[in-house]
Scaffold this active site. Structure first.
Site, PDB file in Angstrom:
ATOM      1  N   ASP A  82       3.778   0.628  -0.067  1.00 62.25           N
ATOM      2  CA  ASP A  82       3.687   1.607   1.200  1.00 62.25           C
ATOM      3  C   ASP A  82       3.061   0.809   1.913  1.00 62.25           C
ATOM      4  O   ASP A  82       1.810   1.329   1.482  1.00 62.25           O
ATOM      5  CB  ASP A  82       3.835   2.990   0.175  1.00 62.25           C
ATOM      6  CG  ASP A  82       4.855   3.731  -0.407  1.00 62.25           C
ATOM      7  OD1 ASP A  82       5.423   2.898  -1.096  1.00 62.25           O
ATOM      8  OD2 ASP A  82       4.216   4.608  -0.402  1.00 62.25           O
ATOM      9  N   GLY A 129      10.103  22.926  -0.161  1.00 62.74           N
ATOM     10  CA  GLY A 129       9.335  22.224   0.304  1.00 62.74           C
ATOM     11  C   GLY A 129       8.584  23.906   0.877  1.00 62.74           C
ATOM     12  O   GLY A 129       7.753  24.435   0.037  1.00 62.74           O
ATOM     13  N   LYS A 154       8.876   6.028  -5.825  1.00 62.27           N
ATOM     14  CA  LYS A 154       8.907   7.235  -6.491  1.00 62.27           C
ATOM     15  C   LYS A 154       8.750   7.663  -8.060  1.00 62.27           C
ATOM     16  O   LYS A 154       7.434   7.515  -8.632  1.00 62.27           O
ATOM     17  CB  LYS A 154      10.182   7.403  -6.421  1.00 62.27           C
ATOM     18  CG  LYS A 154      10.668   7.867  -4.505  1.00 62.27           C
ATOM     19  CD  LYS A 154      12.241   8.787  -4.280  1.00 62.27           C
ATOM     20  CE  LYS A 154      12.165   8.811  -3.311  1.00 62.27           C
ATOM     21  NZ  LYS A 154      11.643   9.233  -2.203  1.00 62.27           N
ATOM     22  N   ALA A 185       6.603   4.737  -9.393  1.00 62.72           N
ATOM     23  CA  ALA A 185       5.426   4.588 -10.377  1.00 62.72           C
ATOM     24  C   ALA A 185       4.794   6.139  -9.819  1.00 62.72           C
ATOM     25  O   ALA A 185       3.727   6.399 -10.106  1.00 62.72           O
ATOM     26  CB  ALA A 185       5.278   3.907  -9.333  1.00 62.72           C
ATOM     27  N   ALA A 203       4.872  11.826  -1.380  1.00 66.86           N
ATOM     28  CA  ALA A 203       4.891  11.567  -2.912  1.00 66.86           C
ATOM     29  C   ALA A 203       4.651  13.806  -3.189  1.00 66.86           C
ATOM     30  O   ALA A 203       4.244  13.515  -3.853  1.00 66.86           O
ATOM     31  CB  ALA A 203       3.807  10.988  -3.312  1.00 66.86           C
ATOM     32  N   ALA A 204       4.412  14.387  -1.933  1.00 68.07           N
ATOM     33  CA  ALA A 204       4.963  15.466  -3.144  1.00 68.07           C
ATOM     34  C   ALA A 204       5.894  15.557  -3.862  1.00 68.07           C
ATOM     35  O   ALA A 204       5.739  16.712  -4.919  1.00 68.07           O
ATOM     36  CB  ALA A 204       4.144  16.468  -1.328  1.00 68.07           C
ATOM     37  N   GLY A 205       6.961  15.442  -3.277  1.00 72.11           N
ATOM     38  CA  GLY A 205       7.740  16.294  -4.184  1.00 72.11           C
ATOM     39  C   GLY A 205       7.794  15.071  -5.747  1.00 72.11           C
ATOM     40  O   GLY A 205       8.094  15.636  -6.802  1.00 72.11           O
ATOM     41  N   ASP A 206       7.627  13.594  -5.174  1.00 66.24           N
ATOM     42  CA  ASP A 206       7.243  12.968  -7.251  1.00 66.24           C
ATOM     43  C   ASP A 206       6.109  14.129  -7.522  1.00 66.24           C
ATOM     44  O   ASP A 206       5.533  13.752  -9.042  1.00 66.24           O
ATOM     45  CB  ASP A 206       6.710  11.602  -6.736  1.00 66.24           C
ATOM     46  CG  ASP A 206       7.462  11.407  -5.686  1.00 66.24           C
ATOM     47  OD1 ASP A 206       8.816  11.449  -6.140  1.00 66.24           O
ATOM     48  OD2 ASP A 206       6.756  10.213  -4.854  1.00 66.24           O
TER      49      ASP A 206
HETATM   50  O1  RIB Z   1       8.851   9.313  -2.376  1.00 70.73           O
HETATM   51  C1  RIB Z   1       7.839   9.048  -1.681  1.00 70.73           C
HETATM   52  C2  RIB Z   1       8.003   7.439  -2.116  1.00 70.73           C
HETATM   53  O2  RIB Z   1       9.273   6.720  -1.464  1.00 70.73           O
HETATM   54  C3  RIB Z   1       7.102   6.630  -1.890  1.00 70.73           C
HETATM   55  O3  RIB Z   1       5.974   5.817  -1.831  1.00 70.73           O
HETATM   56  C4  RIB Z   1       7.720   5.258  -1.098  1.00 70.73           C
HETATM   57  O4  RIB Z   1       7.403   4.142  -2.209  1.00 70.73           O
HETATM   58  C5  RIB Z   1       9.624   4.890  -1.465  1.00 70.73           C
HETATM   59  O5  RIB Z   1       9.972   5.189  -2.711  1.00 70.73           O
END
Ligand code: RIB
Length: 310
Positions: free
Chosen positions: A15, A225, A42, A44, A252-255
């Site tokens: 990123d 959210g 997403k 990783a 990355a909060a969703g991840d």
């Molecule tokens: O969900 C966030 C991610 O979306 C970021 O880390 C970016 O790399 C995109 O894949």
């Protein structure tokens, strides 16, 4: 802890993050505050989120043979993610995401897939090798759709739980893929795109869940959210309000949510309890800048849950 492992098949990006007072409008040049390179993607991000909660995690994907690729692999390894099935692609650069985050913590993200876009059948075979004994296969839409479909079908056949985060949003998800998904976790934008009507609150989320159930998804978890999470299983529906935190960056909060939820499920918690773990992991991630740099460890999530009587 002896929880079964989780397999993540997805993107690995570097990123490139600019902090700016506001997001630029078309044609505008503006002066930002800072720039940083932070491991993301997403797939990783979800792998690191699971591993930081002390669940054995295997990442399957690709990076380029370049400096970003080396740094991305090192970061995954330092989080104790097993990277032996991450292929170093000799012909294509590592994936990158150009991200702008403004003072209101809103963001814009542009992903250049690079090596992630080269993923194909041989990578699916690596996933298949890792399925025996797995608690779940985590998928997203930042790698080619045929590979996502093939991996989901293999996991479905092997009776491994398929958790699909349909991000980035797309409206062309194949019918065969819906039928393989045990848990689908769209946010409001992604859910709206899938069902072709606006999803923005628990009522519209329930309507979307009905459509997604009819298409074959077993359990629908819609991330609304800062409002909370709506869940519809085949037996019940419920809404879990979000934890109130001061968000500095929701990248990355969703991840993080998916990682927290998957980790809890692999330890045998119920879907309701797993969503609470996901919500806590996502909320904590939003209080810190960056993608993998924001993902909390197990002690932090446990303390946060205790503080909130959960
Ligand atoms: O969900 C966030 C991610 O979306 C970021 O880390 C970016 O790399 C995109 O894949």
């Amino acid at each position: 802890m002896n929880a079964p492992h989780v397999v993540v098949f997805g993107s690995i990006n570097m990123d490139l993050v600019a902090r700016t007072p506001s997001l630029p409008v078309p044609g505008e040049t503006l002066l930002g505050y800072s720039f940083a390179t932070i491991p993301g993607g997403k797939g990783a991000n979800q792998a690191v989120a699971v591993a930081r909660l002390h669940i054995p995690t295997v990442m399957v994907g690709r990076v380029g043979n370049d400096g970003f690729g080396q740094a991305l692999l090192a970061d995954l390894q330092s989080a104790e993610v097993n990277t032996s099935d991450v292929l170093v692609d000799e012909t294509t650069a590592s994936g990158v995401a150009m991200i702008a985050v403004d003072d209101r913590s809103e963001n814009h993200i542009i992903v250049i897939s690079g090596a992630n876009g080269q993923i194909e059948a041989i990578d699916v075979n690596r996933v298949i090798q890792r399925l025996p004994g797995a608690a779940a296969l985590l998928l997203q839409f930042e790698i080619p759709l045929p590979a996502v479909l093939a991996a989901a079908q293999a996991a479905h056949q092997a009776r491994v739980r398929v958790i699909l985060d349909p991000a980035p949003a797309r409206s062309d998800m194949p019918a065969e893929l819906y039928a393989c998904v045990n848990i689908m976790t769209p946010n409001a934008v992604e859910a709206s795109k899938l069902v072709a009507f606006p999803v923005h609150d628990p009522t519209t989320a329930a309507q979307a869940a009905t459509v997604l159930h009819q298409r074959g998804v077993e359990t629908v978890v819609i991330k609304l959210g800062a409002t909370g999470v709506f869940c519809a299983t085949p037996d019940e529906s419920f809404f879990i309000p979000a934890f109130a935190v001061k968000a500095v960056d929701t990248v990355a909060a969703g991840d993080a949510f998916n990682g927290g939820m998957a980790a809890a499920l692999s330890e045998g918690l119920s879907i309701r309890q797993a969503i609470v773990w996901g919500a806590a992991t996502g909320a904590l991630s939003a209080t810190k800048a960056g993608a993998q740099s924001s993902l909390p460890d197990r002690a932090t999530v446990e303390t946060f849950l205790k503080q909130h009587d959960r």
